[in-house]
Scaffold this active site. Structure first.
Site, PDB file in Angstrom:
ATOM      1  N   ARG A   1      60.137  11.643 -30.817  1.00  0.00           N
ATOM      2  CA  ARG A   1      59.503  12.840 -31.386  1.00  0.00           C
ATOM      3  C   ARG A   1      58.657  12.580 -32.617  1.00  0.00           C
ATOM      4  O   ARG A   1      57.547  13.073 -32.731  1.00  0.00           O
ATOM      5  CB  ARG A   1      60.563  13.866 -31.851  1.00  0.00           C
ATOM      6  CG  ARG A   1      60.975  14.875 -30.863  1.00  0.00           C
ATOM      7  CD  ARG A   1      62.432  15.165 -31.100  1.00  0.00           C
ATOM      8  NE  ARG A   1      63.159  13.929 -30.941  1.00  0.00           N
ATOM      9  CZ  ARG A   1      63.545  13.461 -29.749  1.00  0.00           C
ATOM     10  NH1 ARG A   1      63.348  14.170 -28.687  1.00  0.00           N
ATOM     11  NH2 ARG A   1      64.154  12.292 -29.638  1.00  0.00           N
ATOM     12  N   THR A   2      59.222  11.849 -33.565  1.00  0.00           N
ATOM     13  CA  THR A   2      58.525  11.724 -34.847  1.00  0.00           C
ATOM     14  C   THR A   2      57.203  10.995 -34.637  1.00  0.00           C
ATOM     15  O   THR A   2      56.144  11.448 -35.097  1.00  0.00           O
ATOM     16  CB  THR A   2      59.419  10.980 -35.860  1.00  0.00           C
ATOM     17  OG1 THR A   2      60.682  11.627 -35.877  1.00  0.00           O
ATOM     18  CG2 THR A   2      58.811  11.007 -37.244  1.00  0.00           C
TER      19      THR A   2
ATOM     20  N   LYS B   1      57.407 -13.169 -37.213  1.00  0.00           N
ATOM     21  CA  LYS B   1      57.074 -14.522 -37.708  1.00  0.00           C
ATOM     22  C   LYS B   1      57.513 -14.693 -39.152  1.00  0.00           C
ATOM     23  O   LYS B   1      57.264 -15.724 -39.756  1.00  0.00           O
ATOM     24  CB  LYS B   1      55.568 -14.753 -37.613  1.00  0.00           C
ATOM     25  CG  LYS B   1      54.987 -14.611 -36.232  1.00  0.00           C
ATOM     26  CD  LYS B   1      53.457 -14.681 -36.296  1.00  0.00           C
ATOM     27  CE  LYS B   1      52.810 -14.156 -35.039  1.00  0.00           C
ATOM     28  NZ  LYS B   1      51.379 -13.876 -35.241  1.00  0.00           N
TER      29      LYS B   1
ATOM     30  N   ARG C   1      58.307   4.485 -40.344  1.00  0.00           N
ATOM     31  CA  ARG C   1      59.766   4.558 -40.149  1.00  0.00           C
ATOM     32  C   ARG C   1      60.321   3.147 -40.272  1.00  0.00           C
ATOM     33  O   ARG C   1      59.737   2.197 -39.747  1.00  0.00           O
ATOM     34  CB  ARG C   1      60.116   5.131 -38.775  1.00  0.00           C
ATOM     35  CG  ARG C   1      61.609   4.991 -38.466  1.00  0.00           C
ATOM     36  CD  ARG C   1      62.033   5.735 -37.247  1.00  0.00           C
ATOM     37  NE  ARG C   1      62.029   7.176 -37.489  1.00  0.00           N
ATOM     38  CZ  ARG C   1      62.486   8.070 -36.614  1.00  0.00           C
ATOM     39  NH1 ARG C   1      62.974   7.671 -35.451  1.00  0.00           N
ATOM     40  NH2 ARG C   1      62.440   9.353 -36.893  1.00  0.00           N
TER      41      ARG C   1
ATOM     42  N   HIS D   1      64.556  11.963 -44.312  1.00  0.00           N
ATOM     43  CA  HIS D   1      63.597  12.201 -43.218  1.00  0.00           C
ATOM     44  C   HIS D   1      62.834  13.475 -43.608  1.00  0.00           C
ATOM     45  O   HIS D   1      63.004  14.526 -43.002  1.00  0.00           O
ATOM     46  CB  HIS D   1      64.374  12.371 -41.911  1.00  0.00           C
ATOM     47  CG  HIS D   1      63.550  12.250 -40.662  1.00  0.00           C
ATOM     48  ND1 HIS D   1      62.164  12.242 -40.652  1.00  0.00           N
ATOM     49  CD2 HIS D   1      63.925  12.137 -39.351  1.00  0.00           C
ATOM     50  CE1 HIS D   1      61.740  12.133 -39.404  1.00  0.00           C
ATOM     51  NE2 HIS D   1      62.788  12.064 -38.597  1.00  0.00           N
TER      52      HIS D   1
HETATM   53  N1   CP Z   1      64.105  13.805 -34.831  1.00  0.00           N
HETATM   54  C1   CP Z   1      63.731  12.503 -34.741  1.00  0.00           C
HETATM   55  O1   CP Z   1      63.546  11.808 -35.767  1.00  0.00           O
HETATM   56  O2   CP Z   1      63.582  12.053 -33.473  1.00  0.00           O
HETATM   57  P1   CP Z   1      63.041  10.604 -33.062  1.00  0.00           P
HETATM   58  O3   CP Z   1      64.058   9.600 -33.549  1.00  0.00           O
HETATM   59  O4   CP Z   1      62.870  10.636 -31.584  1.00  0.00           O
HETATM   60  O5   CP Z   1      61.739  10.398 -33.798  1.00  0.00           O
END
Ligand code: CP
Length: 303
Positions: free
Chosen positions: A52-53, A81, A102, A130
């Site tokens: 999603r993110t 590497k 991320r 988050h």
């Molecule tokens: N909600 C969320 O962070 O989903 P993903 O890990 O799929 O990005």
């Protein structure tokens, strides 16, 4: 002012800035194709898996008319590497106007923001924060409840490793909520977040039984037990199915109650809940596109 800022922790944005993002997200939902960033390149660096993110950020970038570079598989990069995060960020910040990142390590996003020439948006750093998820959660809460003030919010599941609940409780603390934390002993809300609430005079209760709080909640925020954060998989197996929400359990809940979940879910929400009008998690994920459009447009100064 949001222009030029990194979004690493939700407290990088003030209450007014959070409200501004929510207002802009509504504007983008009403009119999702606004190519305001045709001359911009945005980097999407996912050192940890995501559905999603990453896809909602990349959809947001495309709907804003910008171009996206990046990776979703760290094994296809020079990190394998031995290239450091610092070198990667210095280099990518010479390519792009904004970096969405991320990373599995807590603090990685803050560290990246200290190396980068361009703003960093934290798309999740380990069990820490988050913040873009929090902004889409708040947009979802505002849409479903009509307001953000004085809400009773039950958070259920993995409150220790679940970064979304950490960011969300911090941001909602501006709006005088009551929190009900429901978790097994091994996955309770960490003390630092309870101290944060104590210092702000925000009410919370801790429970082990989800049934004790279902009738009180305006928002039921379910979470997945974060298998990837456990060092001992036997402990994960012991706690993974502690809470499973079934449709029959929603009888007697408030009419305005809505079920949120950052997704992905594993077993914690039975599929028989999906057709209940109180289930909001798939719409919540859609709201991520509009919210992330608002975040990017604000940081790049076109809204
Ligand atoms: N909600 C969320 O962070 O989903 P993903 O890990 O799929 O990005």
């Amino acid at each position: 002012m949001i222009k030029g800022k990194s979004l690493v922790s939700i407290d990088d944005f003030s209450k007014e800035e959070i409200l501004r993002i929510i207002e802009l997200a509504a504007d983008f939902e009403a009119n999702p194709n606004q190519p305001l960033l045709r001359d911009k390149v945005i980097a999407s660096l996912f050192f940890e898996p995501s559905t999603r993110t990453r896809l909602s950020f990349e959809t947001a970038i495309n709907r804003l008319g910008a171009r996206v570079i990046g990776f979703s598989d760290v094994n296809a990069t020079s990190t394998t590497k031995g290239e450091t995060l610092k070198d990667t960020i210095i280099m990518v910040s010479n390519y792009a106007d904004l970096i969405v990142m991320r990373h599995p390590l807590e603090g990685a996003a803050r560290y990246a923001s200290e190396q980068s020439r361009v703003p960093i948006v934290n798309a999740g750093d380990g069990a820490n924060q988050h913040p873009s998820q929090t902004l889409l959660d708040m947009f979802s809460i505002k849409k479903t409840q009509g307001h953000l003030d004085n809400l009773e919010i039950a958070m259920v599941g993995d409150l220790k490793y679940g970064r979304t609940v950490h960011s969300l409780l911090m941001a909602m603390s501006y709006f005088n909520p009551k929190f009900y934390f429901v978790a097994p002993d091994e996955l309770k809300m960490p003390q630092e977040y309870k101290t944060f609430l104590d210092e702000k005079g925000i009410y919370y209760e801790e429970h082990r039984d989800m049934q004790e709080v279902l009738g009180k909640a305006d928002i039921l925020y379910m979470t997945r037990v974060q298998k990837e954060r456990f060092s001992d998989l036997i402990e994960y197996e012991r706690v993974k199915n502690t809470y499973v929400l079934h449709n029959a359990m929603l009888e007697g809940t408030k009419d305005n109650m809505r079920i949120l979940h950052p997704l992905p879910r594993v077993n914690e929400i039975s599929t028989d809940v999906d057709s209940n009008p109180k289930a909001y998690y798939f719409k919540q994920a859609e709201n991520g596109v509009y919210t992330r459009m608002a975040i990017i447009a604000s940081i790049l100064g076109v809204k």
